[in-house]
Design a protein around this motif. Structure first.
Motif, PDB file in Angstrom:
ATOM      1  N   GLU A 161      15.562 -53.780  33.949  1.00 36.27           N
ATOM      2  CA  GLU A 161      15.065 -53.290  35.231  1.00 36.27           C
ATOM      3  C   GLU A 161      13.813 -52.416  35.108  1.00 36.27           C
ATOM      4  O   GLU A 161      12.861 -52.580  35.865  1.00 36.27           O
ATOM      5  N   PHE A 162      13.797 -51.484  34.166  1.00 40.35           N
ATOM      6  CA  PHE A 162      12.711 -50.506  34.143  1.00 40.35           C
ATOM      7  C   PHE A 162      11.477 -50.971  33.380  1.00 40.35           C
ATOM      8  O   PHE A 162      10.440 -50.316  33.455  1.00 40.35           O
ATOM      9  N   GLY A 163      11.563 -52.057  32.628  1.00 43.37           N
ATOM     10  CA  GLY A 163      10.379 -52.558  31.952  1.00 43.37           C
ATOM     11  C   GLY A 163       9.678 -51.467  31.148  1.00 43.37           C
ATOM     12  O   GLY A 163      10.252 -50.849  30.252  1.00 43.37           O
ATOM     13  N   PHE A 164       8.391 -51.195  31.484  1.00 43.58           N
ATOM     14  CA  PHE A 164       7.603 -50.177  30.793  1.00 43.58           C
ATOM     15  C   PHE A 164       7.709 -48.803  31.465  1.00 43.58           C
ATOM     16  O   PHE A 164       6.960 -47.883  31.123  1.00 43.58           O
ATOM     17  N   MET A 165       8.621 -48.643  32.400  1.00 43.02           N
ATOM     18  CA  MET A 165       8.729 -47.423  33.191  1.00 43.02           C
ATOM     19  C   MET A 165       9.868 -46.549  32.672  1.00 43.02           C
ATOM     20  O   MET A 165      10.878 -47.064  32.198  1.00 43.02           O
ATOM     21  N   ALA A 166       9.710 -45.229  32.784  1.00 42.70           N
ATOM     22  CA  ALA A 166      10.767 -44.305  32.353  1.00 42.70           C
ATOM     23  C   ALA A 166      10.591 -42.961  33.055  1.00 42.70           C
ATOM     24  O   ALA A 166       9.471 -42.586  33.413  1.00 42.70           O
ATOM     25  N   PRO A 167      11.666 -42.212  33.258  1.00 43.74           N
ATOM     26  CA  PRO A 167      11.535 -40.861  33.812  1.00 43.74           C
ATOM     27  C   PRO A 167      10.812 -39.947  32.823  1.00 43.74           C
ATOM     28  O   PRO A 167      10.983 -40.088  31.599  1.00 43.74           O
ATOM     29  N   PRO A 168      10.024 -38.993  33.292  1.00 46.77           N
ATOM     30  CA  PRO A 168       9.292 -38.099  32.374  1.00 46.77           C
ATOM     31  C   PRO A 168      10.204 -37.210  31.548  1.00 46.77           C
ATOM     32  O   PRO A 168       9.780 -36.708  30.496  1.00 46.77           O
ATOM     33  N   THR A 169      11.449 -37.000  31.986  1.00 46.56           N
ATOM     34  CA  THR A 169      12.383 -36.140  31.248  1.00 46.56           C
ATOM     35  C   THR A 169      13.274 -36.917  30.280  1.00 46.56           C
ATOM     36  O   THR A 169      14.107 -36.321  29.604  1.00 46.56           O
ATOM     37  N   SER A 170      13.131 -38.214  30.218  1.00 40.84           N
ATOM     38  CA  SER A 170      13.969 -39.013  29.330  1.00 40.84           C
ATOM     39  C   SER A 170      13.610 -38.754  27.871  1.00 40.84           C
ATOM     40  O   SER A 170      12.480 -38.368  27.548  1.00 40.84           O
ATOM     41  N   GLU A 171      14.589 -38.957  26.962  1.00 41.67           N
ATOM     42  CA  GLU A 171      14.319 -38.810  25.535  1.00 41.67           C
ATOM     43  C   GLU A 171      13.188 -39.726  25.092  1.00 41.67           C
ATOM     44  O   GLU A 171      12.393 -39.380  24.210  1.00 41.67           O
ATOM     45  N   LEU A 172      13.110 -40.884  25.692  1.00 40.43           N
ATOM     46  CA  LEU A 172      12.055 -41.843  25.361  1.00 40.43           C
ATOM     47  C   LEU A 172      10.673 -41.231  25.582  1.00 40.43           C
ATOM     48  O   LEU A 172       9.796 -41.318  24.720  1.00 40.43           O
ATOM     49  N   ALA A 173      10.487 -40.587  26.738  1.00 35.91           N
ATOM     50  CA  ALA A 173       9.185 -39.983  27.055  1.00 35.91           C
ATOM     51  C   ALA A 173       8.940 -38.697  26.261  1.00 35.91           C
ATOM     52  O   ALA A 173       7.826 -38.448  25.781  1.00 35.91           O
ATOM     53  N   VAL A 174       9.992 -37.894  26.110  1.00 31.33           N
ATOM     54  CA  VAL A 174       9.838 -36.599  25.434  1.00 31.33           C
ATOM     55  C   VAL A 174       9.604 -36.785  23.936  1.00 31.33           C
ATOM     56  O   VAL A 174       8.766 -36.094  23.330  1.00 31.33           O
ATOM     57  N   ASN A 175      10.329 -37.715  23.322  1.00 26.65           N
ATOM     58  CA  ASN A 175      10.243 -37.901  21.872  1.00 26.65           C
ATOM     59  C   ASN A 175       9.033 -38.717  21.438  1.00 26.65           C
ATOM     60  O   ASN A 175       8.640 -38.685  20.266  1.00 26.65           O
ATOM     61  N   HIS A 176       8.460 -39.495  22.378  1.00 30.45           N
ATOM     62  CA  HIS A 176       7.355 -40.378  21.994  1.00 30.45           C
ATOM     63  C   HIS A 176       6.195 -40.261  22.988  1.00 30.45           C
ATOM     64  O   HIS A 176       5.814 -41.228  23.646  1.00 30.45           O
ATOM     65  N   PRO A 177       5.575 -39.093  23.073  1.00 30.88           N
ATOM     66  CA  PRO A 177       4.449 -38.929  24.001  1.00 30.88           C
ATOM     67  C   PRO A 177       3.277 -39.844  23.658  1.00 30.88           C
ATOM     68  O   PRO A 177       2.476 -40.198  24.534  1.00 30.88           O
ATOM     69  N   GLU A 178       3.165 -40.219  22.379  1.00 27.78           N
ATOM     70  CA  GLU A 178       2.063 -41.096  21.967  1.00 27.78           C
ATOM     71  C   GLU A 178       2.218 -42.515  22.512  1.00 27.78           C
ATOM     72  O   GLU A 178       1.265 -43.307  22.461  1.00 27.78           O
ATOM     73  N   TRP A 179       3.395 -42.841  23.010  1.00 30.24           N
ATOM     74  CA  TRP A 179       3.629 -44.166  23.584  1.00 30.24           C
ATOM     75  C   TRP A 179       3.240 -44.252  25.056  1.00 30.24           C
ATOM     76  O   TRP A 179       3.259 -45.334  25.639  1.00 30.24           O
ATOM     77  N   LEU A 180       2.889 -43.122  25.660  1.00 30.34           N
ATOM     78  CA  LEU A 180       2.630 -43.101  27.098  1.00 30.34           C
ATOM     79  C   LEU A 180       1.150 -43.331  27.393  1.00 30.34           C
ATOM     80  O   LEU A 180       0.275 -42.944  26.616  1.00 30.34           O
ATOM     81  N   THR A 181       0.877 -43.951  28.514  1.00 29.61           N
ATOM     82  CA  THR A 181      -0.495 -44.116  28.964  1.00 29.61           C
ATOM     83  C   THR A 181      -0.768 -43.135  30.106  1.00 29.61           C
ATOM     84  O   THR A 181       0.140 -42.401  30.532  1.00 29.61           O
ATOM     85  N   GLN A 182      -1.997 -43.112  30.606  1.00 28.17           N
ATOM     86  CA  GLN A 182      -2.341 -42.125  31.630  1.00 28.17           C
ATOM     87  C   GLN A 182      -3.449 -42.641  32.543  1.00 28.17           C
ATOM     88  O   GLN A 182      -4.085 -43.659  32.272  1.00 28.17           O
ATOM     89  N   LYS A 183      -3.654 -41.906  33.637  1.00 30.08           N
ATOM     90  CA  LYS A 183      -4.731 -42.203  34.574  1.00 30.08           C
ATOM     91  C   LYS A 183      -6.047 -41.611  34.057  1.00 30.08           C
ATOM     92  O   LYS A 183      -6.068 -40.844  33.103  1.00 30.08           O
ATOM     93  N   ARG A 184      -7.141 -41.931  34.756  1.00 27.41           N
ATOM     94  CA  ARG A 184      -8.460 -41.450  34.336  1.00 27.41           C
ATOM     95  C   ARG A 184      -8.546 -39.918  34.430  1.00 27.41           C
ATOM     96  O   ARG A 184      -9.223 -39.270  33.629  1.00 27.41           O
ATOM     97  N   ASN A 185      -7.832 -39.325  35.401  1.00 25.56           N
ATOM     98  CA  ASN A 185      -7.871 -37.869  35.564  1.00 25.56           C
ATOM     99  C   ASN A 185      -6.879 -37.151  34.644  1.00 25.56           C
ATOM    100  O   ASN A 185      -6.702 -35.938  34.746  1.00 25.56           O
ATOM    101  N   GLY A 186      -6.227 -37.908  33.767  1.00 24.09           N
ATOM    102  CA  GLY A 186      -5.279 -37.312  32.826  1.00 24.09           C
ATOM    103  C   GLY A 186      -3.847 -37.292  33.312  1.00 24.09           C
ATOM    104  O   GLY A 186      -2.933 -36.958  32.547  1.00 24.09           O
TER     105      GLY A 186
END
Length: 423
Positions: A161-186
């Motif tokens: 269901e979530f594909g490439f999406m995840a909550p910002p508080t999930s272990e996935l996001a917290v433990n692997h910030p280098e895996w996240l992308t961002q907008k032009r404004n950061g």
């Protein structure tokens, strides 16, 4: 269609009689008819049996007509259905009800909010699963759902269901910030139906490996009929301005990414990268288990490509998709009909099982059975299947009684339309 089939059957019967019976036999039958009073008395009964047979053949014609493309009659089993999924008895009741109502496919969730819904060695190695979702008696939820579905002739396609999406508080996001992308404004988050979320970078090799490994783990360890990816196997067009992606784009094009996130060349480059990953994933799945259904459930194409970089029409034309369910969650019937009549949907249904995702309600947004019936009729008139989002909302979140809702859904599929399992 029914009259044509009746005519063909009648012609076949007549031809069989003419080729198998000689004139002398007809003469014999004629003599028996004249002499046998009992046979004459049975004739009205035989005529009625013949008439009923023709009616039955005519009534089952829609099933026969759908078999070549395997009509989809499905429902998603979401995290909101967890109280059902964790209880073997409730799962049994659910599958019984769906079988009685002539459904043929279930889509149990297996990837949601950065967590898997089954015991996963892949997730444990990635450090993103501090706990495992298990049933009330400690059992494997996914294995139970798949087994019980199969016992009742239902296909079970595992839903990422979530594909490439995840909550910002999930272990996935917290433990692997280098895996996240961002907008032009950061900015690193966006708003979705699931609330505020971050996006895994679909161009990053470690993200691709994680998703691929999870998919192959399910294909290898469970008797699922298919794997489904929905509109979150994508990236909102504002994203892609992280260091890794900028460096990759600069290396390949010798220029910096455009400041306009909807620049056509920038859209195309990112969409093509996602397509390349889906191609690799498709090849890996088919190499592991060739008959697994590779299913996609996106938004309508213009929106999916321009706003989510999800070029599913190219996936279709390249033969990556075995099943397509286009989400059309529109309360207005005119808008709904316009979206399900799009040429890309007509193109898809010529080659693969194709259906429309129909909303059956949310906690804060009930949907009447009349709206559901009118939308399903519109899809059926166009030869399309249906998948409902989601199971619990078929019965809850409405002022209508359970009996009324159940009778309404029962009337949608008065005859069975089985989908063949291919092991």
């Amino acid at each position: 269609m029914a009259s044509k089939l009746h005519c063909k059957i009648w012609q076949w019967c007549v031809a069989l009689i003419h080729t198998s019976l000689k004139p002398v036999r007809f003469m014999f039958l004629s003599q028996v008819w004249r002499r046998n009073i009992q046979l004459r008395r049975l004739f009205p009964i035989l005529a009625i049996i013949s008439f009923v047979t023709v009616l039955l053949v005519s009534n089952f014609t829609p099933v026969l007509a759908q078999l070549p493309r395997q009509e989809i009659r499905g429902v998603w089993l979401t995290n909101n259905d967890f109280n059902i999924l964790r209880d073997r008895r409730k799962v049994q009741e659910t599958m019984n009800r769906l079988q009685e109502m002539n459904f043929n496919t279930v889509y149990p969730v297996v990837w949601n909010s950065g967590y898997v819904m089954y015991p996963s060695a892949v997730a444990q190695r990635a450090g993103i699963q501090p706990f495992v979702f298990r049933g009330s008696d400690g059992h494997d939820i996914l294995a139970d759902v798949v087994n019980q579905a199969h016992r009742r002739g239902l296909l079970a396609n595992a839903w990422f269901e979530f594909g490439f999406m995840a909550p910002p508080t999930s272990e996935l996001a917290v433990n692997h910030p280098e895996w996240l992308t961002q907008k032009r404004n950061g900015g690193k988050t966006s708003m979705s139906a699931a609330g505020e979320v971050v996006w895994l970078n679909p161009f990053h090799p470690q993200v691709q490996k994680l998703i691929s490994d999870l998919v192959l783990e399910i294909v290898s360890n469970y008797d699922v009929d298919g794997i489904q990816f929905d509109d979150h196997m994508s990236l909102p067009h504002e994203f892609g301005y992280d260091r890794y992606t900028i460096a990759l784009y600069t290396q390949e094009t010798k220029k910096s990414p455009p400041t306009n996130p909807q620049d056509p060349s920038w859209l195309r480059w990112r969409a093509d990268k996602i397509t390349a990953f889906m191609t690799q994933l498709h090849q890996a799945v088919k190499a592991r288990k060739p008959n697994v259904i590779f299913s996609v459930s996106p938004n309508y194409y213009d929106f999916a490509y321009k706003f989510q970089l999800q070029d599913w029409l190219t996936w279709l034309r390249q033969g990556l998709i075995d099943e397509l369910i286009v989400q059309v969650y529109r309360p207005d019937l005119q808008s709904f009909v316009a979206n399900i009549s799009r040429p890309e949907i007509q193109e898809a249904q010529k080659t693969i099982p194709t259906a429309i995702g129909v909303m059956t309600g949310l906690r804060n947004n009930p949907v009447s059975i009349q709206q559901i019936k009118s939308q399903v009729r519109a899809t059926q008139q166009r030869g399309l299947g249906v998948a409902f989002f989601y199971y619990s909302s078929m019965w809850n979140y409405s002022s209508e009684s359970l009996d009324e809702r159940q009778a309404g859904f029962q009337a949608l599929f008065p005859y069975p339309a089985l989908r063949a399992r291919v092991d």
